[in-house]
Design a protein around this motif. Structure first.
Motif, mmCIF file in Angstrom:
data_model
loop_
_atom_site.group_PDB
_atom_site.id
_atom_site.type_symbol
_atom_site.label_atom_id
_atom_site.label_comp_id
_atom_site.label_asym_id
_atom_site.label_seq_id
_atom_site.Cartn_x
_atom_site.Cartn_y
_atom_site.Cartn_z
ATOM 1 N N ASP A 1 59.373 87.240 88.288
ATOM 2 C CA ASP A 1 60.177 88.036 89.207
ATOM 3 C C ASP A 1 59.490 88.114 90.569
ATOM 4 O OD1 ASP A 1 61.344 88.469 86.745
ATOM 5 O OD2 ASP A 1 61.840 90.545 87.171
ATOM 6 N N LEU B 1 59.265 90.153 94.044
ATOM 7 C CA LEU B 1 59.575 91.456 94.627
ATOM 8 C C LEU B 1 58.977 91.544 96.026
ATOM 9 C CD1 LEU B 1 58.571 93.837 91.680
ATOM 10 C CD2 LEU B 1 60.740 92.633 91.997
ATOM 11 N N ASP C 1 59.641 95.601 84.115
ATOM 12 C CA ASP C 1 60.490 96.759 84.443
ATOM 13 C C ASP C 1 59.645 98.015 84.633
ATOM 14 O OD1 ASP C 1 62.832 95.347 84.462
ATOM 15 O OD2 ASP C 1 63.222 95.665 82.329
ATOM 16 N N ARG D 1 57.979 97.891 88.027
ATOM 17 C CA ARG D 1 58.874 98.301 89.120
ATOM 18 C C ARG D 1 58.960 99.824 89.198
ATOM 19 N NH1 ARG D 1 64.177 94.571 87.972
ATOM 20 N NH2 ARG D 1 63.149 92.537 87.977
ATOM 21 N N GLU E 1 57.775 102.385 92.303
ATOM 22 C CA GLU E 1 58.690 103.337 92.938
ATOM 23 C C GLU E 1 58.189 104.772 92.810
ATOM 24 O OE1 GLU E 1 62.260 102.256 90.921
ATOM 25 O OE2 GLU E 1 62.763 100.653 92.361
ATOM 26 N N VAL F 1 60.817 99.104 96.665
ATOM 27 C CA VAL F 1 60.850 97.839 95.924
ATOM 28 C C VAL F 1 62.183 97.153 96.164
ATOM 29 C CG1 VAL F 1 60.715 96.753 93.655
ATOM 30 C CG2 VAL F 1 59.328 98.779 94.142
ATOM 31 N N VAL G 1 64.114 93.562 95.035
ATOM 32 C CA VAL G 1 64.046 92.408 94.140
ATOM 33 C C VAL G 1 64.628 91.204 94.882
ATOM 34 C CG1 VAL G 1 64.780 91.423 91.946
ATOM 35 C CG2 VAL G 1 64.279 93.873 92.113
#
Length: 333
Positions: free
Chosen positions: A261, A263, A316, A319, A323, A329, A331
């Motif tokens: 992922d 970010l 997850d 993330r 936050e 954040v 994506v």
């Protein structure tokens, strides 16, 4: 200090009206450093020239320091312009006059008594750090020194507003930084309202409180620099940010293979220096690779923006932890 309501400007070309500025609204507060950014042909210079009456709008209303420009006669415009100083990209100094003579010129036009004029010129040259160059001519000065003379001249009649027309684009990076620091000092110490047009995002980031983005005569985005620069909404603004950060958005969104992922993490204020990445990695088991990033300041506010690829562990949870730590954040993939 400045109010524009549905201001627009068109020019007559080959028998038809060609819009340079489409209707827009702007408010610029007293003591604010306000940036206007756009590519060539966006309408920046037209907008700036409207503010001191060098151009007449095709429609809308414009108020400067409580004075409506519509209907001002020649005397009214001259009075207004003494309260609105201007500095230029290519300095526009009088080559046959010394540094002191250039700074004195607007005071002479205003009929300032000789003793007061000499005192004011000396004060202004001290403000811009050119006391030792009073008797030199423009040809003997560097670009940065010429621009300092231009700034001193613009301040001569004690204006409330200073308009800067691409004031640093003819200067090298080190000289640009020195001139921008001088403008910040003038803004802070004199409470001067500064309107600055540029095509460089770094100039906006260094000195401005708020910014307006122009594209083909349209106002496409406006707001605090921290919001517009870190979270751009319009494609034109995103291009300016990507150019300033040297980030290949297409590469980050789709071209990096096998990196998990992707970010974009934005840190603001004191959180910029907090060891958040290491803590998140330990708590969630993720590994991260930094693909792009910058730690800097937007005027006086520290910020950091990192583009990272996360792999392994609980992405997850990572993330959510970012936050919870106050990190914005986004994506990208």
């Amino acid at each position: 200090m400045i109010e524009l309501r549905q201001i627009h400007k068109s020019y007559r070309v080959d028998g038809r009206d060609v819009p340079a500025l489409h209707p827009l609204d702007l408010s610029i507060g007293a003591g604010e450093v306000f940036g206007i950014i756009g590519h060539s042909g966006a309408g920046k210079s037209t907008l700036l020239r409207l503010l001191n009456g060098l151009e007449t709008p095709s429609g809308g209303s414009l108020t400067v320091d409580g004075v409506a420009l519509a209907g001002l006669d020649a005397d009214g415009l001259r009075t207004l312009r003494r309260r609105v100083g201007m500095i230029f990209q290519h300095f526009n100094l009088l080559s046959a006059r010394t540094v002191a003579g250039n700074v004195a010129f607007p005071l002479e036009l205003a009929g300032t008594p000789a003793a007061e004029l000499r005192s004011r010129v000396a004060e202004l040259l001290a403000t811009v750090g050119l006391e030792a160059h009073a008797d030199k001519y423009p040809a003997q000065l560097s670009g940065g020194q010429k621009q300092r003379v231009g700034i001193a001249r613009a301040l001569a009649t004690r204006p409330k507003i200073l308009l800067c027309d691409e004031a640093t684009s003819a200067l090298d990076p080190q000289t640009t930084a020195a001139v921008l620091d001088l403008l910040s000092t003038i803004n802070r110490e004199l409470g001067l309202t500064i309107v600055l047009i540029t095509h460089e995002m770094d100039v906006i980031r260094r000195v401005c409180d708020r910014v307006a983005v122009l594209d083909a005569g349209h106002l496409v985005e406006e707001g605090p620099v921290t919001r517009v620069f870190l979270h751009p909404r319009h494609a034109t603004t995103r291009r300016f940010v990507a150019e300033a950060e040297h980030v290949d958005e297409e590469l980050l969104r789709g071209g990096v293979q096998g990196t998990g992922d992707v970010l974009r993490l934005t840190f603001l204020g004191d959180d910029t220096y907090a060891p958040v990445l290491g803590r998140v990695a330990r708590e969630t088991g993720v590994d991260y690779s930094i693909l792009a990033g910058r730690i800097d300041r937007i005027r006086d506010t520290p910020y950091g923006q990192l583009t990272v690829a996360l792999t392994g562990g609980d992405v997850d949870a990572a993330r959510r932890t970012f936050e919870a730590a106050g990190v914005h954040v986004e994506v990208l993939r």
